[in-house]
Design a protein around this motif. Structure first.
Motif, PDB file in Angstrom:
ATOM      1  N   TRP A  37      72.504  36.080  78.970  1.00 50.75           N
ATOM      2  CA  TRP A  37      73.282  37.180  78.399  1.00 50.75           C
ATOM      3  C   TRP A  37      74.634  37.362  79.087  1.00 50.75           C
ATOM      4  N   PHE A  40      77.843  37.790  76.896  1.00 50.84           N
ATOM      5  CA  PHE A  40      77.942  39.076  76.208  1.00 50.84           C
ATOM      6  C   PHE A  40      78.312  40.187  77.190  1.00 50.84           C
ATOM      7  N   VAL A  41      77.746  40.129  78.387  1.00 51.11           N
ATOM      8  CA  VAL A  41      78.072  41.135  79.405  1.00 51.11           C
ATOM      9  C   VAL A  41      79.545  41.051  79.776  1.00 51.11           C
ATOM     10  N   PHE A  43      81.939  40.068  77.900  1.00 49.29           N
ATOM     11  CA  PHE A  43      82.690  40.598  76.764  1.00 49.29           C
ATOM     12  C   PHE A  43      82.757  42.122  76.812  1.00 49.29           C
ATOM     13  N   PHE A  44      81.615  42.772  77.056  1.00 45.23           N
ATOM     14  CA  PHE A  44      81.596  44.230  77.123  1.00 45.23           C
ATOM     15  C   PHE A  44      82.314  44.736  78.376  1.00 45.23           C
ATOM     16  N   GLN A  45      82.305  43.970  79.452  1.00 48.74           N
ATOM     17  CA  GLN A  45      83.074  44.350  80.634  1.00 48.74           C
ATOM     18  C   GLN A  45      84.567  44.332  80.333  1.00 48.74           C
ATOM     19  N   ILE A  47      85.938  44.853  77.418  1.00 54.48           N
ATOM     20  CA  ILE A  47      86.221  46.019  76.585  1.00 54.48           C
ATOM     21  C   ILE A  47      86.293  47.283  77.441  1.00 54.48           C
ATOM     22  N   ALA A  48      85.355  47.420  78.388  1.00 51.82           N
ATOM     23  CA  ALA A  48      85.335  48.603  79.252  1.00 51.82           C
ATOM     24  C   ALA A  48      86.592  48.684  80.113  1.00 51.82           C
ATOM     25  N   THR A  51      89.556  49.873  77.923  1.00 55.06           N
ATOM     26  CA  THR A  51      89.452  51.201  77.321  1.00 55.06           C
ATOM     27  C   THR A  51      90.449  52.212  77.886  1.00 55.06           C
ATOM     28  N   ASN A 116      85.099  53.688  85.847  1.00 50.44           N
ATOM     29  CA  ASN A 116      84.716  52.467  85.138  1.00 50.44           C
ATOM     30  C   ASN A 116      84.277  51.375  86.108  1.00 50.44           C
ATOM     31  N   GLN A 120      80.479  49.963  86.297  1.00 52.74           N
ATOM     32  CA  GLN A 120      80.261  48.545  86.040  1.00 52.74           C
ATOM     33  C   GLN A 120      79.549  47.865  87.205  1.00 52.74           C
TER      34      GLN A 120
END
Length: 285
Positions: A37, A40-41, A43-45, A47-48, A51, A116, A120
């Motif tokens: 995974w 995917f992690v 990718f979301f990191q 985005i975070a 933000t 953040n 994280q």
């Protein structure tokens, strides 16, 4: 897929660091499921991390670009520069005490960056079964260990070789279990990626913590603001900086402080000198 942790002699007692005989002890096994995974992690990191910047762009709405009007460069005609300076001074004079939310939102986005990073790091530590927070520290400790006694901690977080169990049917139709060593080449990239992330996040954590303390000093210590404004542009006299800091509230002060980063230094000096005169009471003019 399982991986048995061991510090035994590689090549004699174990086939590879982290891969050993479990002697049918379930507690000796460690199962790795998170590595699949990682993409995917990451990718979301990403985005975070983006933000706070996205939120600030929405909050700011291009205000700084609008009031600067290209005065960050001096290559323009005298008439054009004069007109833009007058428009900037007119905006500053008519919008006094209207920038508290502007400054507050900026500082909240900075606090959001700090939160953040903390969140994280906590999530990644849970994601890697408690291995992430000490990840970089253990790597740095390897520099003092002799090469023949060195066990790379990264192979226990992102195993490059692990023991896999395959099930297949034998010649008589019965189910047979086979143990094999599996190579996970993607983890070679993953481990280097998270080494960089660990050091980068630690640097950001300390820098953002210092930045938040610095912002608190600006808010809670008004006497510090004139010197800070003077440090932004040494061509502006300290007396002018005192007038600006005393006559303006924290939101307006923050706006002119940020203008120092976006205006040409000479134009910034002229604008601030004129603005300070406008702020003086009419009896003193």
């Amino acid at each position: 897929m399982s991986d048995m942790l061991s510090c035994a002699d590689v090549g004699r007692e174990v086939a590879h660091p982290g891969v050993a005989n479990d002697f049918n002890e379930e507690d000796a096994k460690k199962y790795y499921t998170y590595y699949q995974w990682v993409c995917f992690v990451l990718f979301f990191q990403a985005i975070a991390c983006y933000t706070p910047k996205f939120l600030w762009d929405k909050f700011e709405g291009g205000l700084m670009r609008m009031i600067v009007m290209g005065l960050n460069i001096t290559i323009c005609t005298t008439e054009e520069k004069y007109a833009k300076k007058e428009a900037l001074l007119d905006y500053l004079s008519k919008h006094i005490k209207r920038h508290k939310m502007y400054a507050l939102r900026y500082w909240l986005c900075e606090v959001l960056c700090f939160v953040n990073i903390i969140v994280q790091m906590y999530i990644m530590n849970r994601f890697f079964d408690g291995e992430f927070l000490s990840y970089g520290t253990r790597i740095m400790q390897l520099s003092d260990v002799p090469q023949e006694q060195r066990f790379d901690p990264m192979v226990y977080v992102f195993p490059r070789v692990t023991k896999c169990i395959f099930h297949k049917y034998g010649s008589s139709g019965s189910l047979q279990k086979h143990d094999s060593l599996c190579i996970l080449p993607l983890n070679i990239v993953n481990e280097k990626t998270y080494v960089f992330i660990w050091f980068w996040y630690m640097i950001l954590l300390f820098l953002l913590a210092g930045l938040i303390v610095f912002r608190a000093v600006i808010i809670l210590m008004p006497n510090f603001r004139p010197r800070l404004l003077h440090a932004r542009n040494r061509m502006i006299s300290l007396e002018t900086c005192r007038i600006l800091s005393e006559r303006l509230d924290i939101g307006d002060w923050w706006l002119i402080y940020m203008l120092g980063c976006n205006l040409d230094p000479m134009i910034y000096k002229e604008v601030m000198n004129e603005f300070s005169k406008d702020l003086e009471p009419s009896a003193n003019k």
